[in-house]
Design a protein around this motif. Structure first.
Motif, PDB file in Angstrom:
ATOM      1  N   PHE A 138       0.701  -1.449   0.074  1.00  0.00           N
ATOM      2  CA  PHE A 138       0.199  -0.069   0.066  1.00  0.00           C
ATOM      3  C   PHE A 138       0.487   1.171  -0.103  1.00  0.00           C
ATOM      4  CE2 PHE A 138      -2.856  -2.669   2.717  1.00  0.00           C
ATOM      5  CZ  PHE A 138      -3.793  -3.410   1.561  1.00  0.00           C
ATOM      6  N   VAL A 139       0.382   1.921  -1.474  1.00  0.00           N
ATOM      7  CA  VAL A 139       2.155   3.102  -1.273  1.00  0.00           C
ATOM      8  C   VAL A 139       1.283   3.832  -2.064  1.00  0.00           C
ATOM      9  CG1 VAL A 139       4.589   1.387  -1.296  1.00  0.00           C
ATOM     10  CG2 VAL A 139       2.950   1.739  -3.598  1.00  0.00           C
ATOM     11  N   ARG A 140       1.822   5.001  -1.740  1.00  0.00           N
ATOM     12  CA  ARG A 140       1.101   6.048  -2.920  1.00  0.00           C
ATOM     13  C   ARG A 140       2.123   6.793  -3.564  1.00  0.00           C
ATOM     14  NH1 ARG A 140      -0.873  11.097  -0.646  1.00  0.00           N
ATOM     15  NH2 ARG A 140      -0.453  10.062   1.788  1.00  0.00           N
ATOM     16  N   SER A 141       1.356   7.037  -4.535  1.00  0.00           N
ATOM     17  CA  SER A 141       1.851   7.034  -6.277  1.00  0.00           C
ATOM     18  C   SER A 141       2.163   5.761  -7.044  1.00  0.00           C
ATOM     19  CB  SER A 141       3.055   8.751  -6.184  1.00  0.00           C
ATOM     20  OG  SER A 141       2.611   9.471  -5.153  1.00  0.00           O
ATOM     21  N   ALA A 142       1.861   5.076  -6.759  1.00  0.00           N
ATOM     22  CA  ALA A 142       2.540   3.942  -7.973  1.00  0.00           C
ATOM     23  C   ALA A 142       1.233   3.245  -8.121  1.00  0.00           C
ATOM     24  CB  ALA A 142       2.197   2.423  -6.597  1.00  0.00           C
ATOM     25  N   MET A 143       1.554   2.670  -9.219  1.00  0.00           N
ATOM     26  CA  MET A 143       0.732   2.130 -10.064  1.00  0.00           C
ATOM     27  C   MET A 143      -0.150   0.871  -9.549  1.00  0.00           C
ATOM     28  SD  MET A 143       0.930   1.052 -14.017  1.00  0.00           S
ATOM     29  CE  MET A 143       1.437   2.178 -14.573  1.00  0.00           C
ATOM     30  N   THR A 144      -2.224   1.302  -9.581  1.00  0.00           N
ATOM     31  CA  THR A 144      -2.008  -0.458  -8.775  1.00  0.00           C
ATOM     32  C   THR A 144      -1.847  -1.113  -9.399  1.00  0.00           C
ATOM     33  OG1 THR A 144      -3.801   1.212  -7.394  1.00  0.00           O
ATOM     34  CG2 THR A 144      -4.326  -1.438  -9.006  1.00  0.00           C
ATOM     35  N   GLY A 145      -1.810  -2.906  -9.434  1.00  0.00           N
ATOM     36  CA  GLY A 145      -1.383  -3.923 -10.215  1.00  0.00           C
ATOM     37  C   GLY A 145      -0.988  -5.178  -9.512  1.00  0.00           C
ATOM     38  N   HIS A 146      -0.618  -6.095 -10.064  1.00  0.00           N
ATOM     39  CA  HIS A 146      -0.339  -7.416  -9.434  1.00  0.00           C
ATOM     40  C   HIS A 146       1.849  -7.705 -10.122  1.00  0.00           C
ATOM     41  CE1 HIS A 146       0.194 -11.694  -9.669  1.00  0.00           C
ATOM     42  NE2 HIS A 146       0.192 -11.641  -8.197  1.00  0.00           N
ATOM     43  N   LEU A 147       2.417  -8.409  -9.718  1.00  0.00           N
ATOM     44  CA  LEU A 147       2.741  -8.996 -10.114  1.00  0.00           C
ATOM     45  C   LEU A 147       4.219 -10.464  -9.377  1.00  0.00           C
ATOM     46  CD1 LEU A 147       5.829  -9.105 -12.476  1.00  0.00           C
ATOM     47  CD2 LEU A 147       6.459  -6.926 -11.215  1.00  0.00           C
ATOM     48  N   ASP A 148       3.815 -11.380  -9.874  1.00  0.00           N
ATOM     49  CA  ASP A 148       4.652 -12.549  -9.100  1.00  0.00           C
ATOM     50  C   ASP A 148       3.905 -12.640  -7.289  1.00  0.00           C
ATOM     51  OD1 ASP A 148       5.464 -13.318 -11.025  1.00  0.00           O
ATOM     52  OD2 ASP A 148       7.613 -12.084 -10.783  1.00  0.00           O
ATOM     53  N   GLY A 149       2.852 -12.005  -7.669  1.00  0.00           N
ATOM     54  CA  GLY A 149       1.824 -12.278  -5.999  1.00  0.00           C
ATOM     55  C   GLY A 149       1.935 -11.053  -5.124  1.00  0.00           C
ATOM     56  N   VAL A 150       2.665  -9.900  -5.504  1.00  0.00           N
ATOM     57  CA  VAL A 150       2.612  -8.713  -5.408  1.00  0.00           C
ATOM     58  C   VAL A 150       1.119  -7.523  -5.983  1.00  0.00           C
ATOM     59  CG1 VAL A 150       3.914  -6.983  -4.191  1.00  0.00           C
ATOM     60  CG2 VAL A 150       4.579  -8.703  -4.792  1.00  0.00           C
ATOM     61  N   VAL A 151       0.234  -7.212  -5.045  1.00  0.00           N
ATOM     62  CA  VAL A 151      -0.448  -6.186  -5.089  1.00  0.00           C
ATOM     63  C   VAL A 151       0.113  -5.290  -4.790  1.00  0.00           C
ATOM     64  CG1 VAL A 151      -3.238  -5.918  -4.996  1.00  0.00           C
ATOM     65  CG2 VAL A 151      -2.371  -8.458  -5.345  1.00  0.00           C
ATOM     66  N   THR A 152      -0.112  -4.832  -5.672  1.00  0.00           N
ATOM     67  CA  THR A 152       0.203  -3.182  -5.459  1.00  0.00           C
ATOM     68  C   THR A 152      -1.017  -2.459  -5.483  1.00  0.00           C
ATOM     69  OG1 THR A 152       1.998  -3.470  -5.922  1.00  0.00           O
ATOM     70  CG2 THR A 152       1.797  -0.677  -5.551  1.00  0.00           C
ATOM     71  N   ILE A 153      -1.180  -1.019  -4.194  1.00  0.00           N
ATOM     72  CA  ILE A 153      -2.411  -0.600  -4.591  1.00  0.00           C
ATOM     73  C   ILE A 153      -2.523   1.007  -3.969  1.00  0.00           C
ATOM     74  CG2 ILE A 153      -4.845  -0.020  -3.274  1.00  0.00           C
ATOM     75  CD1 ILE A 153      -4.575  -2.345  -4.909  1.00  0.00           C
ATOM     76  N   ASP A 154      -2.227   2.112  -5.044  1.00  0.00           N
ATOM     77  CA  ASP A 154      -2.374   3.654  -4.829  1.00  0.00           C
ATOM     78  C   ASP A 154      -3.029   3.785  -3.948  1.00  0.00           C
ATOM     79  OD1 ASP A 154      -1.739   6.954  -4.550  1.00  0.00           O
ATOM     80  OD2 ASP A 154      -1.660   6.349  -6.714  1.00  0.00           O
ATOM     81  N   ILE A 155      -2.813   4.404  -2.995  1.00  0.00           N
ATOM     82  CA  ILE A 155      -3.437   4.728  -1.456  1.00  0.00           C
ATOM     83  C   ILE A 155      -4.186   6.180  -1.772  1.00  0.00           C
ATOM     84  CG2 ILE A 155      -1.818   3.690  -0.228  1.00  0.00           C
ATOM     85  CD1 ILE A 155      -1.052   7.403   1.323  1.00  0.00           C
ATOM     86  N   MET A 156      -4.303   6.529  -2.748  1.00  0.00           N
ATOM     87  CA  MET A 156      -5.109   7.443  -2.888  1.00  0.00           C
ATOM     88  C   MET A 156      -6.351   6.815  -4.576  1.00  0.00           C
ATOM     89  SD  MET A 156      -3.954  10.354  -2.703  1.00  0.00           S
ATOM     90  CE  MET A 156      -5.206  11.724  -3.677  1.00  0.00           C
ATOM     91  N   GLU A 157      -6.180   5.675  -4.152  1.00  0.00           N
ATOM     92  CA  GLU A 157      -7.506   4.971  -4.809  1.00  0.00           C
ATOM     93  C   GLU A 157      -8.421   5.202  -3.252  1.00  0.00           C
ATOM     94  OE1 GLU A 157      -9.095   3.912  -7.307  1.00  0.00           O
ATOM     95  OE2 GLU A 157      -7.266   4.028  -8.110  1.00  0.00           O
TER      96      GLU A 157
END
Length: 376
Positions: A138-157
């Motif tokens: 859960f990070v700021r200014s990131a592209m929401t997506g998935h890669l090799d098991g890691v789900v990344t969510i931009d906290i601005m969502e």
């Protein structure tokens, strides 16, 4: 989601509650019982509690309860993260304004996702999927997506204004934190349930060949838009971009269906079609919707519920609760998701029967992670 009640006084409580408003007892979610339980102090240690149920073992709150983002319980012998928070690799930088509230909103949504995954009996890590454990950044200014098991969510969502801006920008009828998390988890479970299993050929027949160039397909979608007639084959416009996205959108849609139907049934809002047909009196026979219900039965219940909810929303002056029209081709894809999950359950049940009584099924194990990093 099931209906929960306070185990001290019987008052109805909710999944996110930390205290009962009637009797004042502390509340926490017990993953072993899959229920909200009332707690009372167990010792001089203020962090130790006793569950007011038949199970007398002492428990503690998840370490993230300190930040007000978690009400799940952990064993008394640890000061660790709960099974859901243990999946976090990166959390927001809490020194930045708005990050704590965003994290609270993200965790509420993620807990509902993890609850469903546990109810399905799905693993959070597998040795044969070619990817790591299901993990969240859960990070700021990131592209929401998935890669090799890691789900990344931009906290601005988690910002309602920003989410609405993007919803309109991308022409999406439905956009939510829980929807994002369900969608991205679908990419993880494609490798678990489809890739490398006997279902890959059927997947390609329904969704298309996932070996098509993904980067070009996504660029084409954002530059040109969905192809004409997409709505005859897909649950959403974005699902038409690539077979992987079609699966993830269909997966999220299926999780929406199951979770909402269980909630409606638990709330007494959704009389069972089978019960009405046979003239049975309320309450009708219920099933474990995550393990026993057939797909045809789910769909038969889902359509009238969504029509009723849309009418209720319109009566209150709001947009439709369910802004989708699911074509027959997408229904077949939803049924495929249903079978993929059920096939996994059958395999796990057979494996559990061959284990010793003391062995623990893999889906009950959390992925081991260190204390989450702080995002930028």
């Amino acid at each position: 989601m099931k209906q929960f009640s306070c185990s001290a006084c019987g008052n109805r409580v909710y999944f996110e509650n930390v205290a009962c408003v009637r009797c004042g007892h502390a509340l926490g979610f017990d993953t072993d019982l899959q229920a909200m339980v009332a707690l009372e102090p167990a010792a001089d240690d203020a962090t130790l509690f006793r569950r007011m149920t038949a199970t007398a073992a002492d428990v503690r709150y998840c370490a993230n309860s300190f930040f007000g983002v978690c009400n799940w319980l952990t064993p008394a012998g640890s000061h660790a993260l709960c099974r859901a928070c243990n999946l976090n690799r990166t959390i927001p930088n809490l020194s930045e304004q708005g990050s704590l509230q965003a994290w609270q909103d993200l965790e509420q949504a993620k807990k509902r996702l993890v609850y469903s995954l546990m109810r399905f009996g799905l693993p959070f890590q597998t040795a044969d999927s070619g990817q790591g454990a299901l993990t969240f950044d859960f990070v700021r200014s990131a592209m929401t997506g998935h890669l090799d098991g890691v789900v990344t969510i931009d906290i601005m969502e988690a910002d309602a204004v920003e989410r609405e801006r993007q919803r309109q920008q991308f022409g999406e009828p439905y956009r939510s934190l829980l929807g994002h998390l369900r969608h991205e988890s679908g990419h993880f479970y494609w490798k678990v349930l489809v890739s490398g299993t006997g279902m890959l050929d059927e997947f390609r027949a329904l969704f298309g060949d996932e070996r098509a160039d993904y980067a070009n397909a996504i660029a084409q979608h954002y530059n040109v838009g969905p192809p004409p007639g997409w709505d005859a084959y897909h649950v959403s416009a974005y699902a038409s971009a690539h077979p992987w996205e079609d699966w993830a959108e269909t997966w999220a849609h299926y999780l929406h269906m199951v979770a909402t139907l269980e909630t409606a049934e638990a709330s007494g809002m959704e009389p069972r079609v089978a019960g009405i047909a046979f003239g049975a009196a309320w309450p009708f026979k219920t099933y474990d919707i995550y393990r026993e219900e057939t797909f045809d039965a789910l769909l038969e219940r889902w359509i009238p519920l969504t029509l009723a909810m849309n009418n209720l929303n319109r009566s209150m002056g709001h947009a439709d609760f369910y802004p989708f029209v699911v074509p027959a081709a997408a229904v077949r894809k939803l049924a495929f998701v249903h079978r993929a999950i059920r096939d996994r359950q059958i395999v796990q049940n057979e494996a559990a029967q061959t284990q010793s009584p003391s062995a623990q099924p893999q889906h009950l194990q959390s992925a081991p992670h260190p204390q989450p990093a702080i995002g930028n």
